[in-house]
Enzyme design. Structure first.
Site, short mmCIF file in Angstrom:
data_model
loop_
_atom_site.label_atom_id
_atom_site.label_comp_id
_atom_site.label_asym_id
_atom_site.label_seq_id
_atom_site.Cartn_x
_atom_site.Cartn_y
_atom_site.Cartn_z
CB VAL A 426 -0.96 0.01 1.21
CG1 VAL A 426 -1.91 -1.16 1.13
CG2 VAL A 426 -0.18 -0.04 2.52
CD GLU A 427 -0.40 5.61 2.20
OE1 GLU A 427 -0.29 6.32 1.19
OE2 GLU A 427 -1.06 5.94 3.19
N GLY A 428 1.70 3.17 -2.44
CA GLY A 428 2.72 3.06 -3.48
C GLY A 428 3.42 1.74 -3.33
#
Length: 756
Positions: A426-428
């Protein structure tokens, strides 16, 4: 034709979303690494972060109470987070760590935020994610920075006390890492709201992977806005926009869930078709139409720099505590398994990397605490700290072996092992972060002239040629100086400087300076030869990013060792391993980069400037591995400092392991005497350790008090090495129900009940 115009023809244009991402955030000490001159003075001058009195009270009060409420095994076997836990989180304002006090929030520092999330994550990944999401990129932070006064006054107090639960929906089935390509669209139109016809947006969306969406009462939503009828008097495509929609707004669909690796935090989907919303729902109002991507990337630091790295550190500290204590307590072939070199290799790697992770966690949150939003540093933290957490956890699983793969309340690793891919993703996603973001963004932000040069190349101003030529001359001068610095420090080691007052640190500081000096001309030559194609050469740019990242980690290790360690003699093996490993990885990245550079002539120039003619890199000695492995099995202040995020609760797996670990240390001198006596005069038949102790007590070799201490240790040892056991229908059995004869007794009781 001028040089600038020639370059403009061949260089690919930079999209609006790319430009906004490049413009977002601040530069910090990573800039000095890129430029070949690590700023150790700035590193040492960073204000030291500590928990305030309120933050410490929160750790000792609500956080400790929360840990005592959590049964992660029961949670994983259920379907929902218990409502009492969710209520406790809201009542105690766990969702408001970043919200200012004037809105009822806690307004904690990034360091405290990280410490709290990591402490919870060491107990339960599901609860940690539930806490971290409202304190990361989402409605709360977006409202604080971009919301109207009316939006802030209404929403932030409700979010602070858990009256409203937020989620933020960006990812769609068609756009994950390419967030700028989201297909979700809003059309500017007129519609009815509160009985009046107003100009608003007709929004359609299909989102997935949205954490807290199934229980959210307010939905943050990202979409693209179009104005085909020109109602706003401008262009048609207006760009990405962020809005807040109450769950009960007509047309909002929430509630469906995903099942992320069996972790029971709420994650799911949200959809809507032609949902009319007024302009007041846009975060910041109508003026912020099209500013959504800029808003998102500028606020990304919390998630990338605090929450997800905190989970990586929590994983590592849990792994170190569990592996070190198990390696000391568990015996095979008459020895603690931590005495065997194969185990020591894994254990030392766990210990050294955990030191590195804690050092990076502290430094990164200290930077954020200064009010900075260092986009490159937070990308480094997100990628490397979650990846290192995975490395460490895998090693811990190898050490505990059969015990590690048997699920149950006593297993301290299984939950973290299952949750690891979530933080990686997640988050990139980490592949994206390493291959495109760290160096791609780092080069543009950290190079003193590159961003200005690129802006001028794409400029349509009449004076752009003259300005470009000035910047080009500065760039050439900068590159020549970089080349000379690298050449001199590569061949003349006495020119490598070091400022540390500690003699054991200075050689490492000199190596950092030398490697950083090599990075600068490699980056310059890559940009000069490959130009815009470097963006496509992901394997090459990733390696340059690795050099930056590992040197940042090495600098963090130095700062942590100099400023956070009280007994440096005890900590030195941890520090040596952490920094040697970091520098080794940086050296390897340089070697691999040069070996794979596609231009032969440039490759030769790179070798000459950096004195890189072989594939050999410095390694970690077996002596250090053994020394660190043995140090990690001692009950010292350093081990406590590197496992402080793991707070055992009476009766849980960490508590059971810790009790056995401490008990063995307390009787270590007696165990030596017992083993010596048994070698001299074996007890035959041996039967059990308890029987042997009784025989030795009868002979007067150990006293009654000593025998009592040894029996106490042995009971704790047996409990620590056992694994959870279940009935045929997977009903959990207590330790007392798994002693020899207990099953026969249960079966007899069942037969009697059936007969009755």
């Amino acid at each position: 034709m001028s040089i600038r115009k020639s370059l403009k023809k061949v260089l690919p244009p930079i999209s609006v979303t790319e430009q906004e991402a490049l413009d977002a955030g601040d530069i910090w000490i990573e800039s000095s690494i890129y430029q070949g001159k690590p700023d150790m003075d700035a590193l040492r001058a960073v204000p030291k972060a500590q928990l305030s009195a309120d933050e410490q009270a929160f750790m000792d009060g609500p956080v400790q109470q929360l840990l005592e409420m959590i049964d992660d095994f029961e949670l994983a076997n259920g379907k929902h987070i218990p409502q009492e836990v969710l209520d406790f989180l809201g009542k105690n304002r766990f969702f408001s760590m970043i919200i200012p006090k004037k809105f009822g929030g806690l307004e904690f520092s990034p360091y405290a935020n990280s410490t709290i999330v990591a402490t919870i994550a060491a107990k339960s990944g599901a609860i940690a994610v539930t806490v971290m999401v409202p304190n990361s990129l989402g409605p709360g932070e977006l409202l604080m920075h971009y919301g109207t006064t009316q939006q802030q006054d209404y929403w932030l107090p409700r979010l602070a006390v858990g009256q409203d639960i937020p989620c933020f929906a960006l990812t769609s089935p068609e756009a994950g890492s390419d967030a700028g390509g989201i297909p979700d669209a809003a059309i500017v139109t007129k519609g009815q709201y509160n009985g009046e016809e107003v100009i608003g947006l007709s929004v359609s969306w299909d989102k997935r992977y949205i954490t807290l969406a199934p229980i959210a009462t307010v939905l943050g939503l990202a979409f693209k806005v179009f104005d085909p009828e020109g109602l706003l008097g401008g262009k048609n495509a207006l760009g990405i926009t962020c809005a807040l929609l109450p769950k009960d707004h007509p047309g909002v669909e929430l509630g469906n869930r995903h099942d992320p690796m069996g972790q029971r935090f709420y994650n799911g989907t949200t959809r809507g078709q032609d949902v009319f919303i007024p302009m007041d729902f846009i975060i910041g109002g109508q003026k912020n139409i099209g500013r959504g991507w800029q808003m998102l990337v500028s606020c990304l630091g919390a998630g990338r720099g605090i929450s997800l790295p905190a989970m990586g550190v929590a994983t590592a500290q849990s792994a170190l505590k569990g592996a070190a204590e198990y390696s000391f307590v568990r015996e095979q072939f008459g020895l603690p398994i931590g005495r065997f070199e194969g185990i020591q290799d894994k254990l030392a790697d766990i210990a050294g990397k955990t030191f590195l992770l804690e050092a990076m966690r502290v430094l990164t949150t200290e930077g954020l605490g200064m009010g900075l939003k260092p986009s490159v540093v937070t990308a480094i933290a997100k990628y490397h700290m979650t990846e290192l957490g995975r490395d460490v956890m895998n090693s811990a699983m190898d050490i505990q072996a059969g015990k590690a793969i048997q699920r149950g309340p006593q297993n301290t690793l299984a939950g973290g092992y299952s949750a690891l891919p979530i933080a990686i993703t997640v988050e990139g996603a980490n592949i994206l972060t390493r291959n495109l973001m760290i160096f791609g963004q780092g080069a543009m932000r950290c190079h003193p002239y590159l961003k200005e040069m690129v802006d001028l190349i794409h400029s349509d101003d009449h004076g752009a040629d003259a300005e470009f030529n000035k910047v080009l001359r500065k760039t050439v001068s900068f590159s020549v100086k970089n080349a000379l610095r690298s050449f001199s420090k590569s061949y003349l080691p006495f020119l490598r400087s070091a400022e540390s007052a500690l003699p054991e640190v200075r050689p490492y500081e000199q190596r950092i300076n030398a490697l950083s000096a090599k990075l600068a001309p490699l980056a310059d030559l890559s940009l000069a030869v490959l130009g815009g194609d470097l963006k496509k050469a992901e394997l090459l740019s990733a390696r340059l990013g690795d050099v930056m990242s590992y040197l940042y980690g090495a600098m963090a290790a130095i700062r942590f060792y100099e400023q956070r360690i009280e007994d440096r003699q005890l900590a030195k093996p941890y520090f040596d391993y952490a920094i040697q490993w970091s520098l080794q990885q940086a050296e390897k990245a340089i070697v691999d980069f040069i070996n794979n550079f596609p231009n032969t002539a440039t490759r030769g120039l790179m070798r000459m400037l950096t004195n890189t003619y072989t594939n050999s890199v410095s390694g970690i000695s077996d002596k250090l591995v053994t020394e660190l492995a043995q140090a990690s099995m001692q009950d010292t202040s350093v081990k406590a400092q590197l496992t402080h995020l793991v707070r055992p609760v009476v009766g849980d797996g960490n508590y059971i392991n810790e009790q056995a670990f401490k008990a063995k240390h307390a009787v270590a001198h007696l165990l030596g005497r017992v083993q010596k006596a048994l070698r001299k005069e074996p007890v035959v038949p041996y039967i059990s350790f308890e029987n042997a102790l009784n025989k030795l007590q009868e002979k007067g070799i150990i006293s009654a008090a000593e025998a009592s201490s040894l029996h106490d240790y042995n009971e704790k040892r047996k409990l620590a090495v056992r694994v959870d056991e279940f009935t045929f229908d997977l009903e959990l059995l207590t330790p007392e129900q798994t002693v020899p004869g207990a099953q026969r007794q249960r079966e007899a009781q069942t037969d009697n009940q059936d007969a009755a």
